[in-house]
Design a protein around this motif. Sequence first.
Motif, PDB file in Angstrom:
ATOM      1  N   GLY A 174       4.466   5.978  -4.427  1.00 60.34           N
ATOM      2  CA  GLY A 174       4.847   6.053  -5.833  1.00 60.34           C
ATOM      3  C   GLY A 174       4.011   7.085  -6.568  1.00 60.34           C
ATOM      4  O   GLY A 174       4.529   7.862  -7.387  1.00 60.34           O
ATOM      5  N   PHE A 175       2.715   7.110  -6.279  1.00 58.55           N
ATOM      6  CA  PHE A 175       1.841   8.136  -6.871  1.00 58.55           C
ATOM      7  C   PHE A 175       2.275   9.532  -6.422  1.00 58.55           C
ATOM      8  O   PHE A 175       2.345  10.463  -7.233  1.00 58.55           O
ATOM      9  N   LEU A 176       2.592   9.669  -5.144  1.00 58.32           N
ATOM     10  CA  LEU A 176       3.037  10.978  -4.651  1.00 58.32           C
ATOM     11  C   LEU A 176       4.383  11.377  -5.255  1.00 58.32           C
ATOM     12  O   LEU A 176       4.639  12.569  -5.468  1.00 58.32           O
ATOM     13  N   THR A 177       5.219  10.395  -5.565  1.00 62.92           N
ATOM     14  CA  THR A 177       6.486  10.689  -6.244  1.00 62.92           C
ATOM     15  C   THR A 177       6.215  11.262  -7.634  1.00 62.92           C
ATOM     16  O   THR A 177       6.887  12.211  -8.068  1.00 62.92           O
ATOM     17  N   MET A 178       5.221  10.703  -8.300  1.00 59.65           N
ATOM     18  CA  MET A 178       4.825  11.257  -9.599  1.00 59.65           C
ATOM     19  C   MET A 178       4.340  12.699  -9.452  1.00 59.65           C
ATOM     20  O   MET A 178       4.644  13.559 -10.278  1.00 59.65           O
ATOM     21  N   ARG A 179       3.630  12.976  -8.376  1.00 56.36           N
ATOM     22  CA  ARG A 179       3.146  14.343  -8.131  1.00 56.36           C
ATOM     23  C   ARG A 179       4.320  15.288  -7.843  1.00 56.36           C
ATOM     24  O   ARG A 179       4.324  16.440  -8.259  1.00 56.36           O
ATOM     25  N   VAL A 180       5.322  14.788  -7.120  1.00 59.03           N
ATOM     26  CA  VAL A 180       6.523  15.596  -6.867  1.00 59.03           C
ATOM     27  C   VAL A 180       7.192  15.930  -8.195  1.00 59.03           C
ATOM     28  O   VAL A 180       7.603  17.070  -8.430  1.00 59.03           O
ATOM     29  N   ILE A 209       0.841  -1.198   0.000  1.00 54.10           N
ATOM     30  CA  ILE A 209       0.000   0.000   0.000  1.00 54.10           C
ATOM     31  C   ILE A 209       0.875   1.247   0.000  1.00 54.10           C
ATOM     32  O   ILE A 209       0.645   2.182  -0.769  1.00 54.10           O
ATOM     33  N   CYS A 210       1.885   1.256   0.853  1.00 56.12           N
ATOM     34  CA  CYS A 210       2.797   2.403   0.917  1.00 56.12           C
ATOM     35  C   CYS A 210       3.513   2.614  -0.410  1.00 56.12           C
ATOM     36  O   CYS A 210       3.660   3.751  -0.868  1.00 56.12           O
ATOM     37  N   LEU A 211       3.946   1.528  -1.040  1.00 57.95           N
ATOM     38  CA  LEU A 211       4.631   1.634  -2.329  1.00 57.95           C
ATOM     39  C   LEU A 211       3.727   2.275  -3.376  1.00 57.95           C
ATOM     40  O   LEU A 211       4.155   3.177  -4.112  1.00 57.95           O
ATOM     41  N   LEU A 212       2.487   1.848  -3.445  1.00 58.53           N
ATOM     42  CA  LEU A 212       1.556   2.418  -4.426  1.00 58.53           C
ATOM     43  C   LEU A 212       1.275   3.894  -4.159  1.00 58.53           C
ATOM     44  O   LEU A 212       1.359   4.734  -5.062  1.00 58.53           O
TER      45      LEU A 212
END
Length: 143
Positions: free
Chosen positions: A105-111, A99-102
């Motif tokens: 990972g989405f928040l990394t895309m937002r960054v 769950i944390c990875l998903l």
Amino acid sequence: MSSPLSIDNTMGAALIGSVCAAVLYGVSCIQTWYYYDRYPTDAWYIKYLVASVWVFDTIHQVLISHTVYHYLVSNYTNPAMLANIIWSVLLEVLFNSLICLLVQGFLTMRVWRMSNKNKILTFIVLCLVIAEFVCSVVFVVQS
């Protein structure tokens, strides 16, 4: 005879934690329903991400319930079982890390997008996300 303080506190904390997890799971279900109701035109990959997080959260809640049932109901009169790690505890850690990875990972895309595609910042965040996941998997394997 083992200390009643340590056994009672450990199992009391487990029960309180499982109740809190159940409440938060309810919030997760409502958020998932709200998302699909309010944002039907979102990209397919975001819809699958939300569905995946909800499925993993559901599995995580089932595993939490199994763990607490195993220790507090099935082995109520056998406090020595607290020394043994039940398989569902380890799977809880694994699903939590998925769950944390998903999500991260989405928040990394937002960054990436919000930092004007700053490669260094995004790389640092991505490395931290991957490191957390790897550490969780290593913990599960070693345990």
